[in-house]
Design a protein around this motif. Sequence first.
Motif, PDB file in Angstrom:
ATOM      1  N   SER A   1       2.620  -1.685  10.650  1.00  0.00           N
ATOM      2  CA  SER A   1       1.897  -0.724  11.484  1.00  0.00           C
ATOM      3  C   SER A   1       1.856   0.605  10.736  1.00  0.00           C
ATOM      4  O   SER A   1       2.889   1.103  10.286  1.00  0.00           O
ATOM      5  N   VAL A   2       0.669   1.153  10.597  1.00  0.00           N
ATOM      6  CA  VAL A   2       0.494   2.372   9.799  1.00  0.00           C
ATOM      7  C   VAL A   2      -0.142   3.466  10.661  1.00  0.00           C
ATOM      8  O   VAL A   2      -1.074   3.212  11.422  1.00  0.00           O
TER       9      VAL A   2
ATOM     10  N   THR B   1      -3.200  -1.735  11.796  1.00  0.00           N
ATOM     11  CA  THR B   1      -2.262  -2.820  11.513  1.00  0.00           C
ATOM     12  C   THR B   1      -2.790  -3.595  10.324  1.00  0.00           C
ATOM     13  O   THR B   1      -3.983  -3.918  10.269  1.00  0.00           O
ATOM     14  N   ILE B   2      -1.926  -3.892   9.365  1.00  0.00           N
ATOM     15  CA  ILE B   2      -2.349  -4.612   8.169  1.00  0.00           C
ATOM     16  C   ILE B   2      -1.473  -5.835   7.938  1.00  0.00           C
ATOM     17  O   ILE B   2      -0.306  -5.867   8.325  1.00  0.00           O
TER      18      ILE B   2
ATOM     19  N   SER C   1      -3.702  -3.517   0.865  1.00  0.00           N
ATOM     20  CA  SER C   1      -2.905  -2.442   0.272  1.00  0.00           C
ATOM     21  C   SER C   1      -3.426  -1.125   0.827  1.00  0.00           C
ATOM     22  O   SER C   1      -4.626  -0.838   0.725  1.00  0.00           O
ATOM     23  N   VAL C   2      -2.556  -0.331   1.420  1.00  0.00           N
ATOM     24  CA  VAL C   2      -2.992   0.946   1.997  1.00  0.00           C
ATOM     25  C   VAL C   2      -3.525   1.870   0.904  1.00  0.00           C
ATOM     26  O   VAL C   2      -4.512   2.582   1.103  1.00  0.00           O
TER      27      VAL C   2
ATOM     28  N   ASP D   1      -3.735  10.804   4.556  1.00  0.00           N
ATOM     29  CA  ASP D   1      -2.285  10.826   4.341  1.00  0.00           C
ATOM     30  C   ASP D   1      -1.609   9.812   5.258  1.00  0.00           C
ATOM     31  O   ASP D   1      -1.982   9.675   6.426  1.00  0.00           O
ATOM     32  N   ILE D   2      -0.602   9.126   4.713  1.00  0.00           N
ATOM     33  CA  ILE D   2       0.169   8.187   5.517  1.00  0.00           C
ATOM     34  C   ILE D   2       1.273   8.965   6.226  1.00  0.00           C
ATOM     35  O   ILE D   2       2.137   9.572   5.586  1.00  0.00           O
ATOM     36  N   VAL D   3       1.257   8.931   7.556  1.00  0.00           N
ATOM     37  CA  VAL D   3       2.245   9.644   8.351  1.00  0.00           C
ATOM     38  C   VAL D   3       3.448   8.746   8.621  1.00  0.00           C
ATOM     39  O   VAL D   3       4.598   9.190   8.578  1.00  0.00           O
ATOM     40  N   ALA D   4       3.187   7.473   8.900  1.00  0.00           N
ATOM     41  CA  ALA D   4       4.271   6.526   9.190  1.00  0.00           C
ATOM     42  C   ALA D   4       3.848   5.134   8.743  1.00  0.00           C
ATOM     43  O   ALA D   4       2.671   4.783   8.824  1.00  0.00           O
ATOM     44  N   PHE D   5       4.832   4.373   8.281  1.00  0.00           N
ATOM     45  CA  PHE D   5       4.571   3.003   7.797  1.00  0.00           C
ATOM     46  C   PHE D   5       5.758   2.155   8.243  1.00  0.00           C
ATOM     47  O   PHE D   5       6.877   2.334   7.758  1.00  0.00           O
TER      48      PHE D   5
END
Length: 231
Positions: free
Chosen positions: A144-145, A195-196, A202-203, A224-228
């Motif tokens: 979950s991203v 969701t991946i 690949s993000v 920008d990725i905040v949470a992964f």
Amino acid sequence: MAVAFDDLNSAAGLKKLDEYLLTRSYITGYQASKDDLTVYAALSKSPSSDYVNASRWYSHIDSLLRISGVSAEGSGVVVEGSAPITAEAVATPPVGSKAAAAEDDDDDDVDLFGEETEEEKKAAEERAASIKASTKKKESGKSSVLMDVKPWDDETDMKKLEEAVRSVQMEGLLWGASKLVPVGYGIKKMTIMLTIVDDLVSVDTLIEDHLTVEPINEYVQSCDIVAFNKI
């Protein structure tokens, strides 16, 4: 050196395949082989007419599977996320009423140029399904991203920005809820969930090759990725 392809169900992957087949009838060599089956199985459906060469090749391989099968070994091909073709998955010629008729002494009863029988069509469909199943991409897990998508300025149409972001579709990617968050000076950013499937998406590639290139970069300045988090 083995021929290599990226995700063949993406526009970039299909374009590479189409360009590769511009001067070739088969993936490797001068006859259909397991290399063709590997690429055929990696495609979730027939390429559209926009990819003339890939569409022509796919139809040809599909016809071979229905008529005579494919058994040549090939030189080796690698498709990102796909397993190699197994011996059990290699198509063999259909066994149906025509084959049974051929065993009869009366050659006049053999229709060499007739249409496929229902049994032959069913056998062909089962062979094609077997090949697809043998190379089905295994999903190792999901993540979950939470992503921040930033516009260029306060004049950027955020509705169109969101539409552009969600227009990116690929196997293993599911867009979730989104909201606009003020960042100052009248500018808002979009925070969106996705969701991946880890083995398929690949993000970094999603951002670099899809979200920050034309035409989407008309609205998107950066991501920008905040949470992964693993699911």
